[in-house]
Design a protein around this motif. Structure first.
Motif, PDB file in Angstrom:
ATOM      1  N   PHE A  20       0.834  -1.202   0.000  1.00  0.00           N
ATOM      2  CA  PHE A  20       0.000   0.000   0.000  1.00  0.00           C
ATOM      3  C   PHE A  20       0.873   1.260   0.000  1.00  0.00           C
ATOM      4  CE2 PHE A  20      -2.487   3.376   1.957  1.00  0.00           C
ATOM      5  CZ  PHE A  20      -3.633   3.332   1.179  1.00  0.00           C
ATOM      6  N   GLY A  21       1.949   1.245   0.761  1.00  0.00           N
ATOM      7  CA  GLY A  21       2.862   2.384   0.782  1.00  0.00           C
ATOM      8  C   GLY A  21       3.486   2.631  -0.581  1.00  0.00           C
ATOM      9  N   VAL A  22       3.876   1.559  -1.254  1.00  0.00           N
ATOM     10  CA  VAL A  22       4.448   1.683  -2.599  1.00  0.00           C
ATOM     11  C   VAL A  22       3.401   2.228  -3.570  1.00  0.00           C
ATOM     12  CG1 VAL A  22       5.389   0.383  -4.555  1.00  0.00           C
ATOM     13  CG2 VAL A  22       6.226  -0.054  -2.232  1.00  0.00           C
ATOM     14  N   LEU A  23       2.170   1.705  -3.488  1.00  0.00           N
ATOM     15  CA  LEU A  23       1.091   2.217  -4.342  1.00  0.00           C
ATOM     16  C   LEU A  23       0.820   3.704  -4.075  1.00  0.00           C
ATOM     17  CD1 LEU A  23      -1.590  -0.623  -4.298  1.00  0.00           C
ATOM     18  CD2 LEU A  23      -0.335   0.215  -6.281  1.00  0.00           C
ATOM     19  N   ALA A  24       0.794   4.078  -2.811  1.00  0.00           N
ATOM     20  CA  ALA A  24       0.519   5.464  -2.462  1.00  0.00           C
ATOM     21  C   ALA A  24       1.632   6.380  -2.964  1.00  0.00           C
ATOM     22  CB  ALA A  24       0.347   5.605  -0.950  1.00  0.00           C
ATOM     23  N   CYS A  43      -5.320  13.996  -3.714  1.00  0.00           N
ATOM     24  CA  CYS A  43      -6.453  13.630  -2.856  1.00  0.00           C
ATOM     25  C   CYS A  43      -7.381  12.654  -3.574  1.00  0.00           C
ATOM     26  CB  CYS A  43      -7.224  14.878  -2.414  1.00  0.00           C
ATOM     27  SG  CYS A  43      -6.336  15.853  -1.196  1.00  0.00           S
ATOM     28  N   PHE A  44      -7.581  12.862  -4.867  1.00  0.00           N
ATOM     29  CA  PHE A  44      -8.409  11.944  -5.653  1.00  0.00           C
ATOM     30  C   PHE A  44      -7.769  10.552  -5.697  1.00  0.00           C
ATOM     31  CE2 PHE A  44      -9.250   9.979  -9.822  1.00  0.00           C
ATOM     32  CZ  PHE A  44     -10.611   9.756  -9.681  1.00  0.00           C
ATOM     33  N   PHE A  45      -6.465  10.506  -5.986  1.00  0.00           N
ATOM     34  CA  PHE A  45      -5.769   9.216  -6.030  1.00  0.00           C
ATOM     35  C   PHE A  45      -5.809   8.533  -4.664  1.00  0.00           C
ATOM     36  CE2 PHE A  45      -2.724  10.041  -9.847  1.00  0.00           C
ATOM     37  CZ  PHE A  45      -3.794  10.017 -10.701  1.00  0.00           C
ATOM     38  N   ALA A  46      -5.634   9.295  -3.599  1.00  0.00           N
ATOM     39  CA  ALA A  46      -5.677   8.720  -2.249  1.00  0.00           C
ATOM     40  C   ALA A  46      -7.059   8.146  -1.954  1.00  0.00           C
ATOM     41  CB  ALA A  46      -5.295   9.781  -1.217  1.00  0.00           C
ATOM     42  N   ALA A  47      -8.098   8.811  -2.442  1.00  0.00           N
ATOM     43  CA  ALA A  47      -9.452   8.280  -2.262  1.00  0.00           C
ATOM     44  C   ALA A  47      -9.602   6.954  -3.007  1.00  0.00           C
ATOM     45  CB  ALA A  47     -10.485   9.295  -2.749  1.00  0.00           C
ATOM     46  N   VAL A  71      -7.714  -0.563   0.723  1.00  0.00           N
ATOM     47  CA  VAL A  71      -7.915  -0.855   2.150  1.00  0.00           C
ATOM     48  C   VAL A  71      -9.226  -1.619   2.340  1.00  0.00           C
ATOM     49  CG1 VAL A  71      -8.253   0.172   4.426  1.00  0.00           C
ATOM     50  CG2 VAL A  71      -6.572   1.147   2.856  1.00  0.00           C
ATOM     51  N   TRP A  72     -10.268  -1.170   1.661  1.00  0.00           N
ATOM     52  CA  TRP A  72     -11.565  -1.843   1.752  1.00  0.00           C
ATOM     53  C   TRP A  72     -11.454  -3.296   1.278  1.00  0.00           C
ATOM     54  CZ3 TRP A  72     -15.010  -3.684  -2.047  1.00  0.00           C
ATOM     55  CH2 TRP A  72     -16.268  -4.031  -1.551  1.00  0.00           C
ATOM     56  N   LEU A  73     -10.765  -3.507   0.159  1.00  0.00           N
ATOM     57  CA  LEU A  73     -10.597  -4.869  -0.343  1.00  0.00           C
ATOM     58  C   LEU A  73      -9.804  -5.729   0.633  1.00  0.00           C
ATOM     59  CD1 LEU A  73      -9.891  -4.192  -4.114  1.00  0.00           C
ATOM     60  CD2 LEU A  73     -11.912  -5.299  -3.140  1.00  0.00           C
ATOM     61  N   GLY A  81     -12.069  -6.416   3.525  1.00  0.00           N
ATOM     62  CA  GLY A  81     -13.247  -7.142   3.069  1.00  0.00           C
ATOM     63  C   GLY A  81     -12.977  -8.623   2.881  1.00  0.00           C
ATOM     64  N   ARG A  82     -11.721  -8.984   2.640  1.00  0.00           N
ATOM     65  CA  ARG A  82     -11.357 -10.388   2.449  1.00  0.00           C
ATOM     66  C   ARG A  82     -11.193 -11.125   3.762  1.00  0.00           C
ATOM     67  NH1 ARG A  82      -6.184 -10.495  -1.089  1.00  0.00           N
ATOM     68  NH2 ARG A  82      -5.744  -8.799   0.309  1.00  0.00           N
ATOM     69  N   ARG A  83     -11.061 -10.393   4.850  1.00  0.00           N
ATOM     70  CA  ARG A  83     -10.877 -11.036   6.158  1.00  0.00           C
ATOM     71  C   ARG A  83     -12.171 -11.694   6.594  1.00  0.00           C
ATOM     72  NH1 ARG A  83      -7.562  -7.378  10.142  1.00  0.00           N
ATOM     73  NH2 ARG A  83      -7.401  -9.390  11.125  1.00  0.00           N
TER      74      ARG A  83
END
Length: 118
Positions: free
Chosen positions: A64-68, A88-92, A98-100, A103-105
């Motif tokens: 996630f850090g690399v993607l961000a 801000c749009f990309f961060a959204a 994060v949801w995915l 959501g898999r847990r």
């Protein structure tokens, strides 16, 4: 010699005296920061929000850090003038990652004790 508290007071005074303003331009929000601290503030912000994630022992957090960080670079490369708005749009959009992830847990079994609980 660098005096942190003196620099902090100077930065705070500049931000009060010369506040950041915003206007609509090119279909984006353009933020205008008239003080000299913008590059340092943005570097510190990106280090805190992206680079720090890369220090995690969890692969998903590092990913996630690399993607961000990649999204921040892409936002700046494509839209430097509107960087804050586009970032801000990309961060959204990254919120979906994060949801995915969560959501898999699987939900805990009824009556199960939470990790670290008694």
């Amino acid at each position: 010699m660098f005096d942190f508290w003196s620099e902090l007071r100077t930065c705070a005074a500049a931000m009060v005296r010369f506040p950041i303003s915003a206007d609509a331009a090119g279909g984006h929000i353009r933020y205008l920061a008239p003080h000299l601290y913008v590059p340092w503030v943005m570097a510190a912000y990106l280090a805190a929000t992206t680079a720090s994630l890369c220090l995690s022992s969890h692969r998903a957090v590092v990913g996630f850090g690399v993607l961000a960080f990649t999204a921040a670079l892409a936002a700046y490369a494509a839209y430097a003038v509107w960087f804050i708005s586009v970032w801000c749009f990309f961060a959204a959009l990254l919120s979906a990652v994060v949801w995915l992830h969560f959501g898999r847990r699987r939900p805990a079994a009824p009556g199960a004790t939470p990790a670290g609980g008694t």
